[in-house]
Design an enzyme around this catalytic site. Structure first.
Site, PDB file in Angstrom:
ATOM      1  N   LYS A  33      -1.026   1.373  -7.215  1.00  0.00           N
ATOM      2  CA  LYS A  33      -1.532   2.658  -6.702  1.00  0.00           C
ATOM      3  C   LYS A  33      -1.920   2.509  -5.225  1.00  0.00           C
ATOM      4  O   LYS A  33      -2.044   1.389  -4.719  1.00  0.00           O
ATOM      5  CB  LYS A  33      -2.741   3.097  -7.538  1.00  0.00           C
ATOM      6  CG  LYS A  33      -3.934   2.142  -7.463  1.00  0.00           C
ATOM      7  CD  LYS A  33      -4.985   2.475  -8.522  1.00  0.00           C
ATOM      8  CE  LYS A  33      -6.170   1.531  -8.438  1.00  0.00           C
ATOM      9  NZ  LYS A  33      -7.089   1.694  -9.573  1.00  0.00           N
ATOM     10  N   TYR A 253     -18.118  -0.633  23.860  1.00  0.00           N
ATOM     11  CA  TYR A 253     -18.831   0.633  23.680  1.00  0.00           C
ATOM     12  C   TYR A 253     -20.272   0.394  23.259  1.00  0.00           C
ATOM     13  O   TYR A 253     -20.553  -0.444  22.390  1.00  0.00           O
ATOM     14  CB  TYR A 253     -18.161   1.464  22.586  1.00  0.00           C
ATOM     15  CG  TYR A 253     -16.932   2.215  23.035  1.00  0.00           C
ATOM     16  CD1 TYR A 253     -16.985   3.155  24.047  1.00  0.00           C
ATOM     17  CD2 TYR A 253     -15.714   1.990  22.403  1.00  0.00           C
ATOM     18  CE1 TYR A 253     -15.850   3.852  24.436  1.00  0.00           C
ATOM     19  CE2 TYR A 253     -14.577   2.679  22.774  1.00  0.00           C
ATOM     20  CZ  TYR A 253     -14.645   3.613  23.799  1.00  0.00           C
ATOM     21  OH  TYR A 253     -13.528   4.303  24.169  1.00  0.00           O
TER      22      TYR A 253
END
Ligand SMILES: *Cc1c(COP(=O)(O)O)cnc(C)c1O
Length: 355
Positions: A33, A253
């Site tokens: 899956k 950042y």
């Protein structure tokens, strides 16, 4: 070419499947899956098509992708169908389906059945997410049986805590399942990867290994049962920039990291848009030209920075393993408060190379 490469070692997938089935005994559905946990469902399915007993996917869309690629082995829909119209596709493509509640049962009982359905009837033995309660299970089983629309019913349940060694919840689920299915004929299926690996009582007719097929363990690091699995995905990139910073300089950042010593910072091509977890910033492990180091600063969308200070021979062009043979995806995930499952499922934009 951007040098971020997800090498998918299909021989490792095959090895892990055969190992899982051998540990379980009987037969095993390869759980592919979510695009085979991010590895590529068609390629993984094809890699075991000559040895596997079948596959399990989440939904019809995933099953149809495999059928379109020529996969002809049984495919089980683990969540069953979401609307009655899907049952025509189930029939047309010979899919197996889970039935896990009254609504799904009613859809099936009302649907045409030119050919019989193969149903995996799911019990909620304690996870309380899906499945019939033990007290309602035999009734649902008999309704299916008497409908004349099914050729076999596989009795199944799913574990909530099989990955916690020593936790009694799994034994309690097994006991609840066995009590409520006593006297109901047919095959059974209980075990996910962790069930296969450490719960001998959970090994019945059909195993449903998922994460272990990809070489990632669901168990705590260092657990003895982890041996033998081989990482299927090796995610690598290259350093494409280097800078030297003094002490106390910010990196990236938010200036979430400041250098604590004169530092050589390597810049590499991989970021959260590739699926590297942003929360796994400073401290997350990497392997640079075979030597362990760490991420420093925040992971940004396309790039991240690593500490090269103790690896003077490393520089532009050096190879970085983000996870694979040496770095465990579970370790990276742990730095982000996540699990290997989620991190693997999220990999994208990388160049996938099947070997
Ligand atoms: C995903 C899934 C599995 C596989 O679980 P792993 O922990 O990855 O082995 C097995 N059974 C069901 C019902 C599932 O949804």
């Amino acid at each position: 070419m951007r040098p971020l490469i997800a090498s998918i070692r299909l021989a490792h997938f095959r090895h892990n499947y055969l190992l899982a089935r051998q540990q379980h005994g009987g037969r095993a559905l390869a759980v592919v899956k979510a695009n085979a946990y991010g590895h590529g469902a068609v390629r993984c399915a094809q890699a075991v098509a000559d040895v596997a007993d079948g596959y399990a996917v989440a939904c019809l869309e995933e099953a149809l992708q495999l059928r379109a690629a020529g996969i002809s082995l049984p495919i089980l829909l683990l969540e069953g169908v979401f609307e009655a119209a899907e049952l025509a596709e189930v029939q047309a493509h010979g899919l197996w389906l889970v039935v896990q509640n009254r609504e799904q049962l009613a859809m099936l009982l009302a649907a045409p059945a030119a050919k019989p359905y193969r149903v995996w009837l799911k019990m909620d033995s304690g996870m309380h997410r899906a499945g019939f309660f033990p007290a309602d299970y035999a009734t649902a089983y008999r309704e299916l049986q008497e409908s004349g629309k099914v050729d076999a019913i596989v009795k199944m349940t799913h574990f909530a805590r099989a990955d916690e060694p020593g936790c009694p919840a799994t034994d309690a689920q097994i006991a609840a399942f066995d009590a409520a299915t006593a006297g109901l004929g047919g095959e059974t299926s209980l075990a996910n990867s962790a069930g296969i690996m450490i719960h001998a009582d959970a090994r019945r007719d059909w195993g449903r290994p998922g994460i272990m097929l990809y070489g990632a363990t669901p168990l705590p690091a260092g657990h003895a049962a982890n041996v033998g699995l081989k990482a299927v995905m090796q995610l690598t990139t290259r350093i494409f920039g280097v800078r030297e910073l003094g002490v106390g300089e910010p990196v990236g950042y938010g200036a979430s990291f400041h250098t604590e010593r004169p530092t050589r910072v390597g810049l590499m091509a991989c970021g959260y848009a590739d699926g590297y977890p942003r929360l796994a910033s400073t401290g997350s492990p990497v392997l640079i030209d075979g030597i362990a180091s760490r991420v420093i600063g925040r992971v940004s969308m396309d790039m991240m920075t690593v500490d090269l200070t103790d690896i003077p021979q490393a520089g532009v062009g050096s190879t970085v393993e983000l996870w694979g043979d040496t770095i465990s995806v579970n370790d990276v995930a742990a730095h982000a408060g996540s699990i290997g499952y989620e991190v693997l499922c999220n990999v994208k934009r990388a160049h996938f190379r099947y070997e």
